[in-house]
Design a protein around this motif. Sequence first.
Motif, mmCIF file in Angstrom:
data_model
loop_
_atom_site.group_PDB
_atom_site.id
_atom_site.type_symbol
_atom_site.label_atom_id
_atom_site.label_comp_id
_atom_site.label_asym_id
_atom_site.label_seq_id
_atom_site.Cartn_x
_atom_site.Cartn_y
_atom_site.Cartn_z
ATOM 1 N N GLU A 68 0.821 -1.200 0.000
ATOM 2 C CA GLU A 68 0.000 0.000 0.000
ATOM 3 C C GLU A 68 0.864 1.263 0.000
ATOM 4 O O GLU A 68 0.501 2.271 -0.592
ATOM 5 C CB GLU A 68 -0.925 -0.012 1.215
ATOM 6 C CG GLU A 68 -1.957 1.105 1.193
ATOM 7 C CD GLU A 68 -2.959 0.934 2.311
ATOM 8 O OE1 GLU A 68 -4.052 1.518 2.210
ATOM 9 O OE2 GLU A 68 -2.656 0.228 3.285
ATOM 10 N N ASN A 73 -3.816 1.387 -4.724
ATOM 11 C CA ASN A 73 -5.130 1.637 -4.131
ATOM 12 C C ASN A 73 -6.010 0.466 -4.528
ATOM 13 O O ASN A 73 -6.683 0.496 -5.555
ATOM 14 C CB ASN A 73 -5.703 2.962 -4.632
ATOM 15 C CG ASN A 73 -6.973 3.353 -3.883
ATOM 16 O OD1 ASN A 73 -7.255 2.840 -2.799
ATOM 17 N ND2 ASN A 73 -7.744 4.251 -4.459
ATOM 18 N N GLN A 74 -5.965 -0.591 -3.708
ATOM 19 C CA GLN A 74 -6.575 -1.852 -4.078
ATOM 20 C C GLN A 74 -7.534 -2.359 -3.013
ATOM 21 O O GLN A 74 -7.541 -1.893 -1.868
ATOM 22 C CB GLN A 74 -5.483 -2.916 -4.299
ATOM 23 C CG GLN A 74 -4.552 -2.632 -5.455
ATOM 24 C CD GLN A 74 -3.489 -3.708 -5.598
ATOM 25 O OE1 GLN A 74 -3.158 -4.419 -4.642
ATOM 26 N NE2 GLN A 74 -2.936 -3.845 -6.793
ATOM 27 N N ILE A 104 -10.450 2.559 -6.965
ATOM 28 C CA ILE A 104 -9.955 1.393 -6.238
ATOM 29 C C ILE A 104 -9.934 0.188 -7.174
ATOM 30 O O ILE A 104 -10.939 -0.170 -7.779
ATOM 31 C CB ILE A 104 -10.833 1.092 -5.003
ATOM 32 C CG1 ILE A 104 -10.805 2.269 -4.029
ATOM 33 C CG2 ILE A 104 -10.361 -0.190 -4.318
ATOM 34 C CD1 ILE A 104 -11.710 2.085 -2.830
ATOM 35 N N ASP A 134 -7.547 -8.354 2.091
ATOM 36 C CA ASP A 134 -8.273 -7.271 2.745
ATOM 37 C C ASP A 134 -9.584 -7.767 3.352
ATOM 38 O O ASP A 134 -10.033 -7.275 4.387
ATOM 39 C CB ASP A 134 -8.543 -6.152 1.736
ATOM 40 C CG ASP A 134 -7.256 -5.516 1.267
ATOM 41 O OD1 ASP A 134 -6.441 -5.134 2.126
ATOM 42 O OD2 ASP A 134 -7.045 -5.416 0.045
ATOM 43 N N HIS A 361 -5.164 -2.917 2.965
ATOM 44 C CA HIS A 361 -5.947 -1.750 2.560
ATOM 45 C C HIS A 361 -7.215 -1.704 3.417
ATOM 46 O O HIS A 361 -8.323 -1.901 2.939
ATOM 47 C CB HIS A 361 -6.302 -1.825 1.071
ATOM 48 C CG HIS A 361 -5.124 -2.144 0.191
ATOM 49 N ND1 HIS A 361 -4.805 -3.440 -0.167
ATOM 50 C CD2 HIS A 361 -4.186 -1.348 -0.364
ATOM 51 C CE1 HIS A 361 -3.720 -3.429 -0.927
ATOM 52 N NE2 HIS A 361 -3.316 -2.161 -1.065
ATOM 53 N N ASN A 364 -10.269 0.417 2.496
ATOM 54 C CA ASN A 364 -11.012 -0.121 1.359
ATOM 55 C C ASN A 364 -11.815 -1.356 1.766
ATOM 56 O O ASN A 364 -12.923 -1.578 1.264
ATOM 57 C CB ASN A 364 -10.056 -0.461 0.222
ATOM 58 C CG ASN A 364 -9.421 0.772 -0.394
ATOM 59 O OD1 ASN A 364 -9.876 1.891 -0.166
ATOM 60 N ND2 ASN A 364 -8.363 0.577 -1.166
#
Length: 465
Positions: A68, A73-74, A104, A134, A361, A364
Amino acid sequence: MIDRDNIFGGEFDMSNKRLWLPILLMVLALMIAACGGTAPTETTAPTAAPAPAEEEAAPAEEEAAPAESAGANQLEFYSWWTAGGEADGLNAMYDLFKAMYPDIEIVNATVAGGAGSNAKAVLATRMQAGDPPDSFQVHAGHELIDTWVVADKMEPVTFIFEENGWMDAYPPDVISILSYNGEIWSVPVNIHRSNVMWYNPAVLEANGLTAPTTIEEFFTVADALKAAGVTPLALGDNGIWTATHLLESVLLGTLGADGYRGLWTGDTDWNSPEVTTALESFARMLDYVNADHAALSWDQAAQLVADGDAAMTIMGDWANGYFTSIDLKPNVDYGYAPSPSTDGIFMMLSDTFSLPKGAPHRDNAIKWLTLAGSKEGQDAFNPLKGSIPARTDGDRSLYDEYLQSAMDDFASNAITPSLAHGAAASEGWVTAFNDIMTLFVTDRNVENAQAAMAKACVDAGVCGQ
């Protein structure tokens, strides 16, 4: 540390520069590698030439920085939904997420096969290595709690429920199944029902019968069907879980919601007369199943009902998806009702999404969980998946006839967790139970099965000695 004097096993002659200069350079290189160098990872880009010594000794915190920090940006989501309606439903949620957060990038880390068994194995490797995705798919209840929450690998998601006002959007019994030590640990996206009896209306009507509503009525109807040369109950237990699935419905119908729940908390005695009665009823039911049950799968058993070769089967509501996939119409070509003596009770299993500790992330992941728990997200996912929303306010117009009836029952019935599908008990306990069922289906020895089930409860640490 490297011993500069004895690295070659003794002192060397400094008088010959042609000999000692190359050796000194080798020593210096080894010292730098030992004190500051690191092996490249899979994502390390190759370089055209070795970096100078001062660059090789870069600060440790820069080398250990997560992906990150490099600007990615995942959202990496992990599941075993790779085909059919399950993949279609997941993609529908992805489309919503992309519309909300176009910047994203979604990394779809799915692993196919084995109803999640392959995915769970890969996930375990990653989690134990400190490399969590994530968010990941997991069955509600003990599958998550006993495996990852107790191991301190998860973050609670209670704050997401509270911030979005969801505590009243989900039935209290569902919140209870998701909870441990006063916290909620995952966000449910759907609900499947376990305790459903599917039947062929034409077969029952041809024999002057109606679908049984109680266990006692089941045996009356089964006797009439057997006398007419019709297999009363289709079973396909080449995977033993289907026998466990049938028994959990019989236990529920015999003990009621509270008594059934108590089996998994230690409040109901496995040696009680009520459990004995349930096991006797199950053993008696086996007198009415197809002779080739051990060679068939659950969907092949459902096909016996579709073809009129059997009158009934007890299976989860994924059977509805099977029937519709072969162009049968509900309440025309097939009927459905709660399994005998379970009217007013909804035995559930649920797919949920989680928040691992150390999610690369995290922000997210929270966005994803918020969508997954929302009305919009669930109404995008479930009509394609063939399940109902975990919330009680789904848009009914999006769901078929059976699913609408399931939504009504889910909103009004007592909710209980499925044993066969990971909600009621730990995976180790389920495995032990399935082993007991393998023998019980063969020998039908109620006394031995009951004693083994009582011992499994003790072994699971839930029941006393």
